[in-house]
Design a protein around this motif. Structure first.
Motif, PDB file in Angstrom:
ATOM      1  N   UNK A 103       0.686  -1.274  -0.110  1.00 13.04           N
ATOM      2  CA  UNK A 103       0.040  -0.134  -0.123  1.00 13.04           C
ATOM      3  C   UNK A 103       0.797   1.388  -0.065  1.00 13.04           C
ATOM      4  N   UNK A 104       0.545   2.152  -0.675  1.00 14.43           N
ATOM      5  CA  UNK A 104       1.211   3.505  -0.949  1.00 14.43           C
ATOM      6  C   UNK A 104       1.508   4.056   0.319  1.00 14.43           C
ATOM      7  N   UNK A 105       0.275   4.541   1.452  1.00 16.11           N
ATOM      8  CA  UNK A 105       0.997   4.887   2.724  1.00 16.11           C
ATOM      9  C   UNK A 105       1.794   3.968   3.413  1.00 16.11           C
ATOM     10  N   UNK A 106       1.694   3.092   3.585  1.00 12.63           N
ATOM     11  CA  UNK A 106       2.895   2.264   4.342  1.00 12.63           C
ATOM     12  C   UNK A 106       4.188   2.280   3.741  1.00 12.63           C
ATOM     13  N   UNK A 107       4.131   2.525   2.322  1.00 15.57           N
ATOM     14  CA  UNK A 107       5.510   2.241   1.841  1.00 15.57           C
ATOM     15  C   UNK A 107       6.103   3.756   1.806  1.00 15.57           C
ATOM     16  N   UNK A 108       5.586   4.918   2.297  1.00 16.54           N
ATOM     17  CA  UNK A 108       6.017   6.331   2.431  1.00 16.54           C
ATOM     18  C   UNK A 108       7.270   6.213   3.760  1.00 16.54           C
ATOM     19  N   UNK A 109       6.900   5.207   4.616  1.00 18.41           N
ATOM     20  CA  UNK A 109       8.033   5.263   5.787  1.00 18.41           C
ATOM     21  C   UNK A 109       7.723   6.370   6.733  1.00 18.41           C
TER      22      UNK A 109
END
Length: 172
Positions: A1-7
């Motif tokens: 998921x995008x948000x989770x991969x933002x760090x």
């Protein structure tokens, strides 16, 4: 998921528009909060957007940001039949952050976001669109790409890395 991969170390706020039905209780902040180390909350009127926090437009309210980073919620008219509107959010982000603005258009129906990406690009910001071929609903990313203002057209799983790189490069 995008948000989770933002760090967890993201140094900018994330402002998110999801077209939600205002007739139902929304649990989107709780659901997304389980998928990312970043704090996730529904945006509140007159609150300052903090780095590393995800702010979601409440159902039936436009989300805007000012140059001072203060969020505004509005019940003004629908744009392209929707409220909240990605167009209005992107236009306010472009005005507030200029060349540091990053707009990202993901899966969705309709044209919401297409006018706003032009505003971001015209002020020197960066525009990302999910590759319409990989989107569950291709209308919004196709409309954004059709403007000619999109810098990156990527599958969802590649977007977070680009955002992280842009954020680090645009901080100065």
């Amino acid at each position: 998921m995008l948000l989770g991969a933002l760090g967890p170390e993201l140094s900018v706020p994330v402002l998110l528009v999801q077209h939600l039905d205002p007739r139902h209780r929304t649990v989107i902040a709780e659901v997304l909060g389980r998928r990312t180390p970043l704090p996730v909350k529904l945006a509140e009127h007159d609150e300052r957007a903090l780095p590393g926090t995800v702010y979601i437009a409440p159902p039936d309210r436009h989300l805007l940001v000012g140059a001072d980073g203060v969020l505004t919620l509005s019940s003004s008219a629908r744009v392209h039949f929707v409220r909240p509107s990605a167009d209005l959010l992107f236009e306010s982000v472009a005005g507030a952050y200029g060349h540091r603005a990053i707009a990202c258009v993901l899966t969705g129906t309709g044209r919401d976001g297409a006018m706003g990406v032009d505003a971001v690009k015209s002020r020197g910001g960066t525009v990302i669109a999910q590759d319409p071929r990989t989107a569950e609903f291709s209308g919004m990313p196709e409309a954004a790409v059709g403007t000619g203002a999109v810098d990156f057209v990527l599958p969802l799983e590649e977007i977070a890395a680009i955002i992280r790189g842009l954020v680090e490069g645009k901080r100065q």
